[in-house]
Design an enzyme around this catalytic site. Structure first.
Site, short mmCIF file in Angstrom:
data_model
loop_
_atom_site.label_atom_id
_atom_site.label_comp_id
_atom_site.label_asym_id
_atom_site.label_seq_id
_atom_site.Cartn_x
_atom_site.Cartn_y
_atom_site.Cartn_z
N LYS A 1 -9.03 -39.03 36.77
CA LYS A 1 -8.53 -39.01 35.39
C LYS A 1 -9.62 -38.41 34.53
CE LYS A 1 -4.84 -40.73 33.15
NZ LYS A 1 -3.48 -40.97 33.67
N VAL B 1 8.72 -40.68 27.37
CA VAL B 1 9.31 -41.49 28.44
C VAL B 1 10.21 -42.58 27.85
CG1 VAL B 1 8.85 -43.02 30.39
CG2 VAL B 1 7.35 -41.06 29.98
P1 NAI Z 1 4.04 -40.48 24.29
O1 NAI Z 1 2.74 -40.25 23.65
O2 NAI Z 1 5.09 -39.43 24.25
O3 NAI Z 1 4.72 -41.81 23.67
C1 NAI Z 1 4.02 -42.97 23.39
C2 NAI Z 1 4.80 -43.71 22.29
O4 NAI Z 1 4.22 -44.99 22.11
C3 NAI Z 1 4.78 -43.00 20.94
O5 NAI Z 1 6.07 -42.95 20.39
C4 NAI Z 1 3.83 -43.87 20.10
O6 NAI Z 1 4.13 -43.83 18.72
C5 NAI Z 1 4.09 -45.23 20.70
N1 NAI Z 1 3.04 -46.22 20.52
C6 NAI Z 1 1.70 -46.05 20.61
N2 NAI Z 1 1.07 -47.24 20.41
C7 NAI Z 1 2.04 -48.16 20.22
C8 NAI Z 1 2.05 -49.56 19.97
N3 NAI Z 1 0.91 -50.26 19.89
N4 NAI Z 1 3.23 -50.19 19.84
C9 NAI Z 1 4.39 -49.50 19.92
N5 NAI Z 1 4.45 -48.17 20.14
C10 NAI Z 1 3.30 -47.51 20.29
O7 NAI Z 1 3.71 -40.93 25.81
P2 NAI Z 1 4.66 -40.87 27.07
O8 NAI Z 1 4.49 -39.59 27.78
O9 NAI Z 1 6.02 -41.34 26.69
O10 NAI Z 1 3.96 -41.98 28.01
C11 NAI Z 1 4.10 -43.36 27.71
C12 NAI Z 1 3.18 -44.15 28.64
O11 NAI Z 1 3.55 -43.88 29.98
C13 NAI Z 1 1.69 -43.81 28.54
O12 NAI Z 1 0.94 -44.97 28.73
C14 NAI Z 1 1.47 -42.86 29.71
O13 NAI Z 1 0.15 -42.91 30.22
C15 NAI Z 1 2.43 -43.44 30.73
N6 NAI Z 1 2.87 -42.46 31.70
C16 NAI Z 1 3.47 -41.31 31.30
C17 NAI Z 1 3.88 -40.38 32.23
C18 NAI Z 1 4.59 -39.12 31.84
O14 NAI Z 1 5.06 -38.40 32.74
N7 NAI Z 1 4.68 -38.80 30.55
C19 NAI Z 1 3.68 -40.61 33.67
C20 NAI Z 1 3.10 -41.89 33.98
C21 NAI Z 1 2.69 -42.77 33.03
N1 PHE Z 2 -0.43 -38.66 33.35
C1 PHE Z 2 0.70 -38.91 34.19
C2 PHE Z 2 0.45 -40.09 35.14
O1 PHE Z 2 -0.35 -40.92 34.85
C3 PHE Z 2 1.19 -37.64 34.89
C4 PHE Z 2 0.21 -37.00 35.84
C5 PHE Z 2 0.30 -37.29 37.20
C6 PHE Z 2 -0.73 -36.08 35.41
C7 PHE Z 2 -0.56 -36.67 38.11
C8 PHE Z 2 -1.59 -35.47 36.32
C9 PHE Z 2 -1.49 -35.77 37.66
O2 PHE Z 2 1.09 -40.28 36.14
#
Ligand code: NAI
Ligand code: PHE
Length: 363
Positions: free
Chosen positions: A80, A188
Protein backbone atom coordinates in the site's frame (compact mmCIF):
# COMPACT_ATOMS: atom_id res chain seq x y z
CA UNK A 1 2.68 9.04 17.01
CA UNK A 2 6.42 8.71 16.37
CA UNK A 3 7.17 7.18 12.98
CA UNK A 4 9.38 4.55 14.68
CA UNK A 5 6.36 3.07 16.46
CA UNK A 6 4.55 1.51 13.46
CA UNK A 7 7.72 0.80 11.51
CA UNK A 8 9.63 -0.99 14.27
CA UNK A 9 6.76 -3.32 15.16
CA UNK A 10 5.88 -4.28 11.57
CA UNK A 11 6.41 -7.70 10.02
CA UNK A 12 6.50 -6.55 6.36
CA UNK A 13 9.34 -6.78 3.84
CA UNK A 14 10.06 -3.12 3.09
CA UNK A 15 9.02 0.42 3.92
CA UNK A 16 10.10 3.51 2.00
CA UNK A 17 9.62 6.99 3.43
CA UNK A 18 10.22 10.29 1.63
CA UNK A 19 9.44 13.89 2.46
CA UNK A 20 9.19 16.36 -0.40
CA UNK A 21 9.85 19.93 0.68
CA UNK A 22 8.55 21.31 -2.65
CA UNK A 23 4.99 20.18 -1.93
CA UNK A 24 5.07 19.49 1.82
CA UNK A 25 3.86 15.93 1.20
CA UNK A 26 5.13 12.74 2.87
CA UNK A 27 5.30 9.51 0.87
CA UNK A 28 5.15 6.05 2.40
CA UNK A 29 5.30 2.83 0.46
CA UNK A 30 4.81 -0.36 2.47
CA UNK A 31 5.57 -3.70 0.84
CA UNK A 32 4.18 -6.32 3.19
CA UNK A 33 4.72 -9.51 1.21
CA UNK A 34 5.83 -10.58 -2.26
CA UNK A 35 5.40 -14.26 -1.47
CA UNK A 36 2.52 -14.77 -3.92
CA UNK A 37 3.67 -12.17 -6.45
CA UNK A 38 4.54 -8.48 -6.68
CA UNK A 39 2.93 -6.49 -3.90
CA UNK A 40 -0.18 -4.56 -4.96
CA UNK A 41 -2.43 -2.11 -3.20
CA UNK A 42 -3.83 1.32 -3.76
CA UNK A 43 -2.46 4.81 -3.15
CA UNK A 44 -4.27 6.55 -0.30
CA UNK A 45 -3.90 10.34 -0.35
CA UNK A 46 -5.23 12.28 2.60
CA UNK A 47 -4.23 14.35 5.61
CA UNK A 48 -2.94 12.65 8.79
CA UNK A 49 -2.06 14.22 12.15
CA UNK A 50 1.60 13.14 11.73
CA UNK A 51 3.88 11.03 9.49
CA UNK A 52 3.62 8.36 12.20
CA UNK A 53 -0.13 7.98 11.68
CA UNK A 54 0.42 7.86 7.92
CA UNK A 55 3.02 5.09 8.38
CA UNK A 56 0.68 3.19 10.71
CA UNK A 57 -2.08 3.34 8.09
CA UNK A 58 0.24 2.29 5.24
CA UNK A 59 1.62 -0.72 7.10
CA UNK A 60 -1.75 -1.92 8.39
CA UNK A 61 -3.35 -1.54 4.97
CA UNK A 62 -0.46 -3.33 3.25
CA UNK A 63 -0.82 -6.30 5.61
CA UNK A 64 -4.54 -6.47 4.79
CA UNK A 65 -3.71 -6.54 1.06
CA UNK A 66 -1.57 -9.65 1.59
CA UNK A 67 -4.52 -11.39 3.24
CA UNK A 68 -6.93 -10.13 0.55
CA UNK A 69 -4.82 -11.42 -2.35
CA UNK A 70 -4.22 -14.78 -0.66
CA UNK A 71 -7.89 -15.46 0.13
CA UNK A 72 -9.02 -14.24 -3.32
CA UNK A 73 -6.52 -16.61 -4.96
CA UNK A 74 -4.74 -13.82 -6.85
CA UNK A 75 -1.04 -14.12 -7.75
CA UNK A 76 -0.05 -10.88 -6.05
CA UNK A 77 1.38 -9.87 -2.72
CA UNK A 78 0.30 -7.10 -0.39
CA UNK A 79 1.41 -3.49 -0.34
CA UNK A 80 0.00 0.00 0.00
CA UNK A 81 1.16 3.55 -0.39
CA UNK A 82 0.08 6.53 1.59
CA UNK A 83 0.62 10.16 0.64
CA UNK A 84 0.26 12.41 3.64
CA UNK A 85 -1.06 15.62 2.13
CA UNK A 86 -0.25 19.04 3.63
CA UNK A 87 -3.93 20.06 3.19
CA UNK A 88 -7.03 18.11 2.07
CA UNK A 89 -6.91 17.19 -1.59
CA UNK A 90 -9.86 19.43 -2.44
CA UNK A 91 -7.78 22.41 -1.26
CA UNK A 92 -4.62 21.51 -3.22
CA UNK A 93 -3.84 23.45 -6.38
CA UNK A 94 -3.95 21.21 -9.48
CA UNK A 95 -0.29 21.93 -10.14
CA UNK A 96 0.74 20.91 -6.61
CA UNK A 97 -1.21 17.65 -6.97
CA UNK A 98 0.61 16.92 -10.23
CA UNK A 99 3.96 17.57 -8.53
CA UNK A 100 2.94 15.17 -5.75
CA UNK A 101 2.07 12.50 -8.31
CA UNK A 102 5.42 13.09 -10.06
CA UNK A 103 7.29 12.37 -6.82
CA UNK A 104 5.12 9.32 -6.14
CA UNK A 105 5.73 7.96 -9.66
CA UNK A 106 9.49 8.35 -9.30
CA UNK A 107 9.37 6.50 -5.96
CA UNK A 108 7.38 3.64 -7.51
CA UNK A 109 9.70 3.38 -10.49
CA UNK A 110 12.64 2.92 -8.14
CA UNK A 111 11.00 -0.18 -6.69
CA UNK A 112 11.22 -1.86 -10.11
CA UNK A 113 7.87 -3.60 -9.89
CA UNK A 114 8.09 -5.08 -6.41
CA UNK A 115 5.05 -2.87 -5.72
CA UNK A 116 2.17 -1.96 -8.07
CA UNK A 117 -0.31 0.72 -7.14
CA UNK A 118 -3.94 1.48 -8.02
CA UNK A 119 -6.72 3.80 -6.85
CA UNK A 120 -7.74 4.08 -3.20
CA UNK A 121 -9.23 6.78 -0.97
CA UNK A 122 -8.16 10.15 -2.41
CA UNK A 123 -6.98 8.83 -5.80
CA UNK A 124 -8.81 7.73 -8.95
CA UNK A 125 -8.35 6.37 -12.46
CA UNK A 126 -7.33 9.78 -13.83
CA UNK A 127 -4.49 9.85 -11.29
CA UNK A 128 -3.41 6.39 -12.43
CA UNK A 129 -3.39 7.64 -16.05
CA UNK A 130 -1.08 10.45 -14.94
CA UNK A 131 1.18 8.17 -12.86
CA UNK A 132 1.56 5.74 -15.76
CA UNK A 133 3.33 8.46 -17.76
CA UNK A 134 6.28 8.11 -15.39
CA UNK A 135 5.99 4.62 -13.92
CA UNK A 136 5.17 1.19 -15.32
CA UNK A 137 3.69 0.07 -12.03
CA UNK A 138 0.19 1.51 -11.80
CA UNK A 139 -3.07 -0.14 -12.74
CA UNK A 140 -6.68 0.99 -12.56
CA UNK A 141 -6.19 3.50 -15.40
CA UNK A 142 -9.27 4.81 -17.20
CA UNK A 143 -10.72 2.67 -19.98
CA UNK A 144 -9.91 5.49 -22.45
CA UNK A 145 -6.24 5.22 -21.48
CA UNK A 146 -6.20 1.43 -21.90
CA UNK A 147 -6.90 0.45 -18.29
CA UNK A 148 -9.81 -1.37 -16.68
CA UNK A 149 -11.40 1.72 -15.13
CA UNK A 150 -12.94 2.04 -11.70
CA UNK A 151 -12.94 -1.04 -9.47
CA UNK A 152 -15.91 0.25 -7.45
CA UNK A 153 -18.58 -1.72 -9.37
CA UNK A 154 -16.82 -5.04 -8.73
CA UNK A 155 -16.18 -4.11 -5.11
CA UNK A 156 -19.86 -3.30 -4.60
CA UNK A 157 -20.90 -6.57 -6.24
CA UNK A 158 -18.59 -8.50 -3.92
CA UNK A 159 -19.77 -6.60 -0.85
CA UNK A 160 -23.36 -7.37 -1.76
CA UNK A 161 -22.50 -11.07 -2.16
CA UNK A 162 -20.88 -10.88 1.30
CA UNK A 163 -24.00 -9.26 2.75
CA UNK A 164 -26.21 -12.04 1.37
CA UNK A 165 -23.93 -14.79 2.74
CA UNK A 166 -23.78 -13.08 6.15
CA UNK A 167 -27.54 -12.49 6.31
CA UNK A 168 -28.00 -16.18 5.56
CA UNK A 169 -25.52 -17.19 8.28
CA UNK A 170 -27.29 -14.92 10.76
CA UNK A 171 -30.56 -16.76 10.04
CA UNK A 172 -32.27 -13.64 8.74
CA UNK A 173 -33.43 -15.29 5.52
CA UNK A 174 -33.53 -12.70 2.77
CA UNK A 175 -32.80 -8.98 2.77
CA UNK A 176 -36.44 -8.09 2.12
CA UNK A 177 -37.66 -5.99 5.03
CA UNK A 178 -34.23 -5.90 6.73
CA UNK A 179 -32.92 -2.53 7.86
CA UNK A 180 -29.64 -2.03 6.01
CA UNK A 181 -27.50 0.90 7.19
CA UNK A 182 -24.87 2.01 4.66
CA UNK A 183 -22.16 4.27 6.09
CA UNK A 184 -20.40 6.19 3.28
CA UNK A 185 -22.25 6.80 0.00
CA UNK A 186 -19.20 7.04 -2.26
CA UNK A 187 -18.32 4.97 -5.30
CA UNK A 188 -18.92 1.66 -3.50
CA UNK A 189 -21.49 2.56 -0.83
CA UNK A 190 -23.91 4.27 -3.23
CA UNK A 191 -23.96 1.17 -5.43
CA UNK A 192 -24.48 -1.18 -2.48
CA UNK A 193 -27.32 1.05 -1.25
CA UNK A 194 -29.06 0.74 -4.64
CA UNK A 195 -28.67 -3.06 -4.57
CA UNK A 196 -30.14 -3.18 -1.06
CA UNK A 197 -33.16 -1.14 -2.20
CA UNK A 198 -33.65 -3.45 -5.19
CA UNK A 199 -33.58 -6.43 -2.82
CA UNK A 200 -36.44 -4.91 -0.83
CA UNK A 201 -34.42 -3.75 2.17
CA UNK A 202 -35.33 -0.74 4.27
CA UNK A 203 -32.39 1.60 3.60
CA UNK A 204 -30.68 3.78 6.19
CA UNK A 205 -27.71 5.94 5.17
CA UNK A 206 -25.02 8.14 6.73
CA UNK A 207 -22.42 10.31 5.02
CA UNK A 208 -20.48 13.41 5.98
CA UNK A 209 -21.52 14.84 2.62
CA UNK A 210 -25.13 16.07 2.98
CA UNK A 211 -25.64 16.08 -0.81
CA UNK A 212 -25.05 12.33 -0.94
CA UNK A 213 -27.54 11.82 1.90
CA UNK A 214 -30.11 14.01 0.11
CA UNK A 215 -29.78 11.91 -3.05
CA UNK A 216 -30.34 8.70 -1.08
CA UNK A 217 -33.25 10.24 0.80
CA UNK A 218 -34.87 11.03 -2.54
CA UNK A 219 -34.62 7.30 -3.30
CA UNK A 220 -36.49 6.47 -0.08
CA UNK A 221 -33.65 6.14 2.43
CA UNK A 222 -33.75 7.35 6.04
CA UNK A 223 -30.75 9.53 6.92
CA UNK A 224 -28.83 8.76 10.12
CA UNK A 225 -26.43 11.21 11.79
CA UNK A 226 -22.80 10.10 11.15
CA UNK A 227 -22.10 10.13 14.89
CA UNK A 228 -25.01 7.72 15.50
CA UNK A 229 -24.03 4.98 13.05
CA UNK A 230 -22.81 2.49 15.64
CA UNK A 231 -25.77 3.25 17.96
CA UNK A 232 -28.54 2.89 15.36
CA UNK A 233 -30.55 -0.33 15.39
CA UNK A 234 -30.47 -2.25 12.13
CA UNK A 235 -30.11 -5.81 10.90
CA UNK A 236 -27.15 -5.14 8.58
CA UNK A 237 -24.43 -2.52 9.04
CA UNK A 238 -22.47 -1.83 5.83
CA UNK A 239 -19.37 0.32 6.50
CA UNK A 240 -18.20 1.89 3.24
CA UNK A 241 -16.34 4.96 4.50
CA UNK A 242 -12.84 4.79 6.03
CA UNK A 243 -11.61 2.13 8.46
CA UNK A 244 -11.48 1.89 12.24
CA UNK A 245 -15.23 2.19 12.83
CA UNK A 246 -15.49 -0.71 15.29
CA UNK A 247 -13.47 -1.05 18.48
CA UNK A 248 -13.94 -3.77 21.10
CA UNK A 249 -15.85 -1.25 23.22
CA UNK A 250 -18.19 -0.32 20.35
CA UNK A 251 -18.60 -4.01 19.46
CA UNK A 252 -20.01 -4.60 22.94
CA UNK A 253 -23.10 -2.51 22.24
CA UNK A 254 -23.47 -2.20 18.48
CA UNK A 255 -27.17 -2.97 17.76
CA UNK A 256 -27.05 -5.07 14.58
CA UNK A 257 -26.93 -8.73 13.50
CA UNK A 258 -24.50 -8.47 10.57
CA UNK A 259 -21.49 -6.28 9.74
CA UNK A 260 -20.38 -6.54 6.11
CA UNK A 261 -18.90 -3.69 4.10
CA UNK A 262 -16.09 -2.35 1.95
CA UNK A 263 -14.03 -0.25 4.36
CA UNK A 264 -10.49 -1.58 4.71
CA UNK A 265 -9.28 -2.20 8.28
CA UNK A 266 -12.72 -1.79 9.73
CA UNK A 267 -11.81 -3.27 13.11
CA UNK A 268 -9.85 -0.85 15.26
CA UNK A 269 -8.29 -3.39 17.60
CA UNK A 270 -7.63 -7.11 17.92
CA UNK A 271 -10.34 -7.76 20.50
CA UNK A 272 -13.25 -6.40 18.47
CA UNK A 273 -13.67 -9.52 16.28
CA UNK A 274 -13.95 -11.69 19.40
CA UNK A 275 -16.56 -9.42 20.96
CA UNK A 276 -18.64 -9.49 17.75
CA UNK A 277 -18.39 -13.31 17.68
CA UNK A 278 -19.32 -13.65 21.37
CA UNK A 279 -22.40 -11.52 20.76
CA UNK A 280 -23.41 -13.64 17.76
CA UNK A 281 -22.97 -10.78 15.30
CA UNK A 282 -21.96 -12.15 11.90
CA UNK A 283 -18.91 -10.23 10.70
CA UNK A 284 -17.73 -10.64 7.09
CA UNK A 285 -13.98 -9.95 7.34
CA UNK A 286 -13.23 -6.78 5.36
CA UNK A 287 -10.39 -8.22 3.30
CA UNK A 288 -12.69 -11.01 2.09
CA UNK A 289 -15.83 -8.92 1.51
CA UNK A 290 -14.12 -6.09 -0.39
CA UNK A 291 -11.87 -8.19 -2.65
CA UNK A 292 -13.97 -7.46 -5.76
CA UNK A 293 -11.86 -4.39 -6.59
CA UNK A 294 -8.62 -6.35 -6.44
CA UNK A 295 -10.19 -9.16 -8.49
CA UNK A 296 -11.23 -6.57 -11.11
CA UNK A 297 -7.88 -4.79 -11.31
CA UNK A 298 -5.62 -7.82 -11.18
CA UNK A 299 -8.02 -9.98 -13.20
CA UNK A 300 -8.46 -7.51 -16.07
CA UNK A 301 -5.03 -5.91 -16.18
CA UNK A 302 -2.64 -8.62 -15.07
CA UNK A 303 -4.37 -11.92 -15.81
CA UNK A 304 -6.26 -10.83 -18.95
CA UNK A 305 -9.70 -11.89 -17.67
CA UNK A 306 -12.95 -10.80 -19.32
CA UNK A 307 -15.54 -8.78 -17.40
CA UNK A 308 -17.61 -11.97 -17.08
CA UNK A 309 -14.72 -13.85 -15.50
CA UNK A 310 -14.26 -11.01 -13.02
CA UNK A 311 -17.96 -11.18 -12.13
CA UNK A 312 -17.86 -14.95 -11.60
CA UNK A 313 -14.78 -14.70 -9.38
CA UNK A 314 -16.24 -11.78 -7.45
CA UNK A 315 -19.50 -13.60 -6.74
CA UNK A 316 -17.42 -16.49 -5.39
CA UNK A 317 -16.78 -14.27 -2.34
CA UNK A 318 -20.04 -15.57 -0.89
CA UNK A 319 -18.80 -19.19 -1.14
CA UNK A 320 -15.46 -18.24 0.44
CA UNK A 321 -17.31 -16.60 3.29
CA UNK A 322 -19.49 -19.68 3.82
CA UNK A 323 -16.31 -21.74 4.19
CA UNK A 324 -14.91 -19.18 6.65
CA UNK A 325 -18.14 -19.14 8.68
CA UNK A 326 -18.18 -22.96 8.81
CA UNK A 327 -14.55 -23.10 9.95
CA UNK A 328 -15.23 -20.45 12.58
CA UNK A 329 -18.27 -22.35 13.92
CA UNK A 330 -16.36 -25.66 13.98
CA UNK A 331 -13.28 -24.25 15.67
CA UNK A 332 -15.08 -21.87 18.01
CA UNK A 333 -13.12 -18.86 16.75
CA UNK A 334 -14.15 -15.51 15.31
CA UNK A 335 -14.77 -15.12 11.58
CA UNK A 336 -11.77 -12.79 11.46
CA UNK A 337 -9.52 -15.49 12.96
CA UNK A 338 -10.88 -18.12 10.53
CA UNK A 339 -10.29 -15.79 7.57
CA UNK A 340 -6.72 -15.02 8.70
CA UNK A 341 -6.10 -18.77 9.08
CA UNK A 342 -7.38 -19.37 5.54
CA UNK A 343 -5.03 -16.68 4.21
CA UNK A 344 -2.13 -18.14 6.20
CA UNK A 345 -2.71 -21.59 4.77
CA UNK A 346 -2.88 -20.18 1.20
CA UNK A 347 0.43 -18.41 1.82
CA UNK A 348 2.04 -21.46 3.42
CA UNK A 349 0.86 -23.77 0.61
CA UNK A 350 2.16 -21.47 -2.08
CA UNK A 351 4.99 -22.95 -4.10
CA UNK A 352 5.87 -19.67 -5.75
CA UNK A 353 7.69 -17.88 -2.96
CA UNK A 354 9.13 -14.62 -4.27
CA UNK A 355 7.26 -14.99 -7.56
CA UNK A 356 6.86 -11.23 -7.64
CA UNK A 357 10.45 -10.61 -8.66
CA UNK A 358 10.72 -9.80 -12.33
CA UNK A 359 6.93 -9.90 -12.95
CA UNK A 360 6.02 -7.75 -15.93
CA UNK A 361 2.20 -7.89 -16.15
CA UNK A 362 0.47 -7.58 -19.52
CA UNK A 363 -0.07 -3.88 -20.04
P1 NAI B 1 -15.19 7.06 -1.78
O1 NAI B 1 -14.15 8.03 -1.39
O2 NAI B 1 -15.79 7.11 -3.13
O3 NAI B 1 -16.41 7.14 -0.73
C1 NAI B 1 -16.25 7.28 0.63
C2 NAI B 1 -17.53 7.93 1.18
O4 NAI B 1 -17.47 7.91 2.60
C3 NAI B 1 -17.70 9.39 0.74
O5 NAI B 1 -19.02 9.60 0.29
C4 NAI B 1 -17.40 10.17 2.02
O6 NAI B 1 -18.09 11.40 2.09
C5 NAI B 1 -17.88 9.20 3.08
N1 NAI B 1 -17.31 9.36 4.41
C6 NAI B 1 -16.04 9.64 4.75
N2 NAI B 1 -15.93 9.67 6.11
C7 NAI B 1 -17.15 9.39 6.60
C8 NAI B 1 -17.68 9.26 7.91
N3 NAI B 1 -16.92 9.43 9.00
N4 NAI B 1 -18.98 8.94 8.06
C9 NAI B 1 -19.77 8.77 6.97
N5 NAI B 1 -19.32 8.89 5.71
C10 NAI B 1 -18.04 9.19 5.52
O7 NAI B 1 -14.56 5.60 -1.47
P2 NAI B 1 -14.99 4.20 -2.08
O8 NAI B 1 -14.20 3.90 -3.30
O9 NAI B 1 -16.48 4.12 -2.12
O10 NAI B 1 -14.43 3.21 -0.95
C11 NAI B 1 -15.09 3.10 0.30
C12 NAI B 1 -14.24 2.24 1.24
O11 NAI B 1 -14.06 0.97 0.65
C13 NAI B 1 -12.83 2.78 1.51
O12 NAI B 1 -12.47 2.49 2.83
C14 NAI B 1 -11.96 1.98 0.55
O13 NAI B 1 -10.63 1.80 1.02
C15 NAI B 1 -12.68 0.64 0.55
N6 NAI B 1 -12.45 -0.12 -0.65
C16 NAI B 1 -12.75 0.41 -1.87
C17 NAI B 1 -12.52 -0.32 -3.01
C18 NAI B 1 -12.87 0.20 -4.38
O14 NAI B 1 -12.78 -0.57 -5.35
N7 NAI B 1 -13.25 1.47 -4.50
C19 NAI B 1 -11.97 -1.68 -2.94
C20 NAI B 1 -11.76 -2.16 -1.60
C21 NAI B 1 -11.97 -1.40 -0.50
N1 PHE C 1 -7.76 0.09 -3.10
C1 PHE C 1 -8.59 -1.03 -3.44
C2 PHE C 1 -8.45 -2.16 -2.41
O1 PHE C 1 -8.09 -1.91 -1.30
C3 PHE C 1 -8.40 -1.48 -4.89
C4 PHE C 1 -7.02 -1.98 -5.24
C5 PHE C 1 -6.77 -3.34 -5.22
C6 PHE C 1 -6.02 -1.11 -5.66
C7 PHE C 1 -5.52 -3.83 -5.59
C8 PHE C 1 -4.77 -1.61 -6.02
C9 PHE C 1 -4.54 -2.97 -5.99
O2 PHE C 1 -8.77 -3.30 -2.63
Amino acid sequence: MEIETPLSSWDGELTCVRYDSGTGAWFLVAVHSTRLGPAAGGTRAMTYPSPGEAAADATRLAGAMTLKMAVAGLPMGGGKSVIRLPVPRAKLRAETWRQILDVHASNLQRLHGDYWTGPDVGTNSADMDYLRKATDYAFGRSVAAGGSGSSAGATALGVFAAIRASVDDAGLGTLAGCRVLVQGLGAVGARVAEMALEAGAELLVADIDPKRCDAAQARGARVVNVAEVTRTSCEVLVPCATGGLISAKIAETIPCSVVAGAANNLLRDAGSADVLAERGIVYAPDFVANAGGAIHLVGREVLGWTAEQVTVRTLRISQTLKTIFENAHKQGVSNERAACDLAASELANSTVAGAGRGFEGNN
